[in-house]
Write a protein that holds these residues in place. Structure first.
Motif, PDB file in Angstrom:
ATOM      1  N   GLY A 118       0.897  -1.192   0.002  1.00 21.73           N
ATOM      2  CA  GLY A 118      -0.257  -0.142   0.084  1.00 21.73           C
ATOM      3  C   GLY A 118       0.523   1.136  -0.197  1.00 21.73           C
ATOM      4  O   GLY A 118       0.532   2.462  -1.011  1.00 21.73           O
ATOM      5  N   LEU A 119       1.564   1.125   0.971  1.00 22.89           N
ATOM      6  CA  LEU A 119       2.449   2.648   0.866  1.00 22.89           C
ATOM      7  C   LEU A 119       3.483   2.457  -0.272  1.00 22.89           C
ATOM      8  O   LEU A 119       3.523   4.198  -0.960  1.00 22.89           O
ATOM      9  CB  LEU A 119       3.486   2.421   2.169  1.00 22.89           C
ATOM     10  CG  LEU A 119       4.704   3.344   2.076  1.00 22.89           C
ATOM     11  CD1 LEU A 119       4.218   4.858   2.312  1.00 22.89           C
ATOM     12  CD2 LEU A 119       5.639   3.374   2.900  1.00 22.89           C
ATOM     13  N   ALA A 120       3.760   1.475  -1.374  1.00 20.10           N
ATOM     14  CA  ALA A 120       5.099   1.551  -2.180  1.00 20.10           C
ATOM     15  C   ALA A 120       3.350   2.180  -3.687  1.00 20.10           C
ATOM     16  O   ALA A 120       3.945   3.233  -4.099  1.00 20.10           O
ATOM     17  CB  ALA A 120       5.140   0.356  -3.009  1.00 20.10           C
ATOM     18  N   MET A 121       1.950   1.697  -3.106  1.00 22.22           N
ATOM     19  CA  MET A 121       1.459   2.004  -4.387  1.00 22.22           C
ATOM     20  C   MET A 121       0.642   3.461  -3.994  1.00 22.22           C
ATOM     21  O   MET A 121       0.879   4.266  -5.034  1.00 22.22           O
ATOM     22  CB  MET A 121       0.346   0.897  -4.120  1.00 22.22           C
ATOM     23  CG  MET A 121      -0.691   1.672  -5.093  1.00 22.22           C
ATOM     24  SD  MET A 121      -0.073   0.663  -7.254  1.00 22.22           S
ATOM     25  CE  MET A 121      -0.798   2.103  -8.041  1.00 22.22           C
ATOM     26  N   ALA A 122       1.209   4.297  -2.587  1.00 21.85           N
ATOM     27  CA  ALA A 122       0.913   5.237  -2.557  1.00 21.85           C
ATOM     28  C   ALA A 122       2.265   6.429  -3.232  1.00 21.85           C
ATOM     29  O   ALA A 122       1.147   7.311  -4.311  1.00 21.85           O
ATOM     30  CB  ALA A 122       0.619   5.677  -1.612  1.00 21.85           C
ATOM     31  N   LEU A 123       3.002   6.149  -3.145  1.00 18.62           N
ATOM     32  CA  LEU A 123       4.448   6.557  -3.474  1.00 18.62           C
ATOM     33  C   LEU A 123       3.786   6.968  -5.487  1.00 18.62           C
ATOM     34  O   LEU A 123       4.071   8.283  -5.966  1.00 18.62           O
ATOM     35  CB  LEU A 123       5.929   6.166  -3.104  1.00 18.62           C
ATOM     36  CG  LEU A 123       5.872   6.357  -1.658  1.00 18.62           C
ATOM     37  CD1 LEU A 123       6.791   5.512  -1.159  1.00 18.62           C
ATOM     38  CD2 LEU A 123       5.674   8.119  -1.575  1.00 18.62           C
ATOM     39  N   VAL A 124       3.793   5.517  -5.477  1.00 17.84           N
ATOM     40  CA  VAL A 124       3.614   5.559  -7.289  1.00 17.84           C
ATOM     41  C   VAL A 124       2.739   6.129  -7.714  1.00 17.84           C
ATOM     42  O   VAL A 124       2.579   7.352  -8.901  1.00 17.84           O
ATOM     43  CB  VAL A 124       3.667   4.319  -8.241  1.00 17.84           C
ATOM     44  CG1 VAL A 124       3.391   3.695  -9.185  1.00 17.84           C
ATOM     45  CG2 VAL A 124       4.992   3.359  -6.794  1.00 17.84           C
ATOM     46  N   VAL A 165      -0.170   9.899 -20.132  1.00 10.80           N
ATOM     47  CA  VAL A 165       0.186   8.400 -20.479  1.00 10.80           C
ATOM     48  C   VAL A 165       0.911   8.728 -18.769  1.00 10.80           C
ATOM     49  O   VAL A 165       1.050   7.236 -18.537  1.00 10.80           O
ATOM     50  CB  VAL A 165       2.058   8.852 -21.196  1.00 10.80           C
ATOM     51  CG1 VAL A 165       2.622   7.693 -21.069  1.00 10.80           C
ATOM     52  CG2 VAL A 165       1.443   9.206 -22.856  1.00 10.80           C
ATOM     53  N   PRO A 166       1.353   9.184 -18.152  1.00  9.32           N
ATOM     54  CA  PRO A 166       1.104   8.455 -16.993  1.00  9.32           C
ATOM     55  C   PRO A 166      -0.104   7.706 -16.381  1.00  9.32           C
ATOM     56  O   PRO A 166       0.065   7.390 -15.558  1.00  9.32           O
ATOM     57  CB  PRO A 166       2.014   9.531 -15.926  1.00  9.32           C
ATOM     58  CG  PRO A 166       2.242  10.848 -16.832  1.00  9.32           C
ATOM     59  CD  PRO A 166       2.062  10.712 -18.353  1.00  9.32           C
ATOM     60  N   VAL A 167      -1.204   8.415 -16.635  1.00  5.74           N
ATOM     61  CA  VAL A 167      -2.220   8.326 -15.767  1.00  5.74           C
ATOM     62  C   VAL A 167      -2.365   6.656 -16.718  1.00  5.74           C
ATOM     63  O   VAL A 167      -3.154   5.277 -16.095  1.00  5.74           O
ATOM     64  CB  VAL A 167      -3.591   8.955 -16.492  1.00  5.74           C
ATOM     65  CG1 VAL A 167      -4.654   8.320 -16.444  1.00  5.74           C
ATOM     66  CG2 VAL A 167      -3.211  10.110 -16.133  1.00  5.74           C
ATOM     67  N   LEU A 168      -2.257   6.298 -18.055  1.00  2.00           N
ATOM     68  CA  LEU A 168      -2.074   5.227 -18.454  1.00  2.00           C
ATOM     69  C   LEU A 168      -1.176   3.699 -17.561  1.00  2.00           C
ATOM     70  O   LEU A 168      -1.754   2.862 -17.473  1.00  2.00           O
ATOM     71  CB  LEU A 168      -2.179   4.671 -19.851  1.00  2.00           C
ATOM     72  CG  LEU A 168      -3.601   6.061 -20.364  1.00  2.00           C
ATOM     73  CD1 LEU A 168      -2.773   5.934 -22.171  1.00  2.00           C
ATOM     74  CD2 LEU A 168      -4.909   5.193 -20.314  1.00  2.00           C
ATOM     75  N   VAL A 169       0.004   4.469 -17.690  1.00  2.00           N
ATOM     76  CA  VAL A 169       0.456   3.726 -17.078  1.00  2.00           C
ATOM     77  C   VAL A 169       0.557   3.756 -15.472  1.00  2.00           C
ATOM     78  O   VAL A 169       0.808   2.309 -14.963  1.00  2.00           O
ATOM     79  CB  VAL A 169       2.337   4.423 -16.981  1.00  2.00           C
ATOM     80  CG1 VAL A 169       2.842   3.282 -15.938  1.00  2.00           C
ATOM     81  CG2 VAL A 169       3.280   4.251 -18.400  1.00  2.00           C
ATOM     82  N   LEU A 170       0.108   4.279 -14.293  1.00  2.00           N
ATOM     83  CA  LEU A 170      -0.576   3.963 -13.288  1.00  2.00           C
ATOM     84  C   LEU A 170      -1.567   2.844 -13.708  1.00  2.00           C
ATOM     85  O   LEU A 170      -1.826   1.845 -11.967  1.00  2.00           O
ATOM     86  CB  LEU A 170      -1.057   5.355 -13.016  1.00  2.00           C
ATOM     87  CG  LEU A 170      -1.551   5.184 -11.584  1.00  2.00           C
ATOM     88  CD1 LEU A 170      -0.921   5.212 -10.825  1.00  2.00           C
ATOM     89  CD2 LEU A 170      -1.913   6.765 -10.655  1.00  2.00           C
ATOM     90  N   VAL A 171      -2.704   3.196 -14.455  1.00  2.00           N
ATOM     91  CA  VAL A 171      -4.159   2.017 -14.134  1.00  2.00           C
ATOM     92  C   VAL A 171      -3.012   0.442 -14.905  1.00  2.00           C
ATOM     93  O   VAL A 171      -4.148  -0.019 -13.785  1.00  2.00           O
ATOM     94  CB  VAL A 171      -4.794   2.447 -15.343  1.00  2.00           C
ATOM     95  CG1 VAL A 171      -6.053   1.118 -15.755  1.00  2.00           C
ATOM     96  CG2 VAL A 171      -5.823   3.185 -15.357  1.00  2.00           C
TER      97      VAL A 171
END
Length: 404
Positions: A118-124, A165-171
């Motif tokens: 969760g912490l890693a996902m929040a940072l990403v 692009v960052p949003v698609l990468v995030l998804v």
């Protein structure tokens, strides 16, 4: 067929994302106390990741935590009606409290994984969303005073093409991380050996109950229909109004009893197990004998020993076996002389149904029929045995059941 963009339209992708972000709440709350969230260094982030681990280990000792985590994982990590995939998969995640230390250890590992992932996902999530906003600002001419680790080097309308692009990468990252968390949930929150054994026993009990219901319907309804057919044929052949009245009365009584049995079975299917005491037992064997006599068969019955002392399960199953034996004779041989013996000995119950072989010749093919198979299954489950076949000029059904 799923395509590369299918995670964008699957609701489960976003519920998994939220589930991951929820795991960051505790580390970030601890970070607000120490070392703080104002410009933390890499060492501070390492400390933030380690601080909540003792708390997670302590919380995992509570049995109810495993149930809460299991319910949350079922709801948010696995496709359901919200997933729009045309069906729900079996989560394979338990939702019962911890019963053993192994359950507590697995729950503790799961909580640690949730916090760290969760912490890693929040940072990403924070970095990629900030990068998307910075690209949008660069396209508008002002990237902003602060931003992510990766920043646009200038301004211009071309940055607008890079904004999504960052949003698609995030998804994509969220979809992959969510799928991995779902696999981890199955491994760490899945049923223990004890729970799998209990589930297997429950399925076995359900199958046995269904088989018992099928046998009861076969015995009861089959007996009633056989008597009705025999009585109708006998009444038509006799052409005697008095005999016809008796035959119709017998058909009515037998049909009423069959309807009562059918209603009991339907009640069992609707509302769950019913008291076994409501099922007929061998002390009511006279009902079966009277029904067979009323169909025109000559029944010679001999009962030795106290039927009321036969244990309940043996007595109830014995009644059904006797019912099926009489039904087979009437169905395949008609109203022939029948000899019935019921003997209650010190440790065993013996049932015998015998009729002339000449009249029963057409019944030879029933030795492997569903009725006799049901009798054998009942006898085997009670630790006894059942045999049927020729014996001299007679057709004999013999059942031996232990009373203990």
């Amino acid at each position: 067929m799923p395509g590369p963009l299918s995670p964008l339209i699957r609701a489960v992708t976003y519920t998994r994302w939220v589930h991951l972000l929820m795991g960051a709440i505790v580390p970030l709350a601890c970070a607000m106390v120490h070392p703080g969230l104002h410009d933390p260094s890499p060492a501070d982030w390492a400390l933030i990741a380690v601080l909540p681990l003792p708390l997670a280990a302590a919380v995992a000792l509570a049995p109810s935590v495993r149930r809460a985590e299991g319910l949350q994982a079922r709801l948010m990590l696995f496709p359901g009606p919200h997933a729009r995939t045309g069906g729900a998969e079996d989560p394979g995640v338990s939702a019962v409290p911890s019963a053993t230390w192994s359950d507590r250890v697995r729950t503790g590992v799961w909580l640690v994984l949730r916090l760290e992932a969760g912490l890693a996902m929040a940072l990403v999530t924070g970095q990629l969303m900030a990068l998307s906003l910075s690209l949008a600002g660069a396209a508008a001419g002002d990237p902003g005073p602060a931003g992510p680790l990766l920043r646009p080097s200038g301004t211009g309308w071309r940055y607008a093409l890079l904004t999504p692009v960052p949003v698609l990468v995030l998804v994509a990252v969220a979809a992959g991380a969510g799928a991995l968390m779902a696999r981890a949930a199955r491994r760490l929150l899945g049923p223990s050996v004890r729970e799998r054994l209990a589930a297997s026993e429950e399925r076995t009990e359900q199958l046995l109950e269904r088989n018992r219901i099928a046998r009861e319907l076969h015995d009861s309804i089959g007996h009633a229909l056989t008597l009705a057919v025999v009585q109708a044929g006998a009444a038509r052949a006799a052409a005697d109004p008095e005999f016809t009245d008796r035959a119709l009365e017998t058909v009515e009584e037998t049909g009423r009893a069959a309807l009562e049995d059918l209603e009991r079975v339907l009640l069992l299917l609707r509302e769950g197990p019913r008291p076994t005491s409501s099922r007929p037992a061998l002390v009511e064997a006279h009902r079966l004998l009277d029904s067979a006599r009323s169909s025109g068969a000559q029944v010679d019955a001999e009962v030795t020993g106290p039927l009321e002392r036969v244990p309940g399960p043996v007595s109830r199953e014995g009644y059904r076996m006797l019912q099926e034996g009489l039904t087979n004779v009437l169905r395949h041989a008609g109203p022939v002389p029948i000899r019935v013996r019921i003997a209650v000995q010190e440790a065993r119950l013996r049932l015998e149904v015998r009729n002339p072989l000449a009249a029963a010749a057409s019944a030879n093919g029933t030795e492997s029929g569903s009725g006799l198979c049901g009798i054998r299954e009942r006898a085997t489950l009670l630790g006894g045995e059942a045999r049927a076949g020729r014996q001299g000029d007679q057709w004999l059904l013999r059942v031996d059941l232990p009373l203990r």
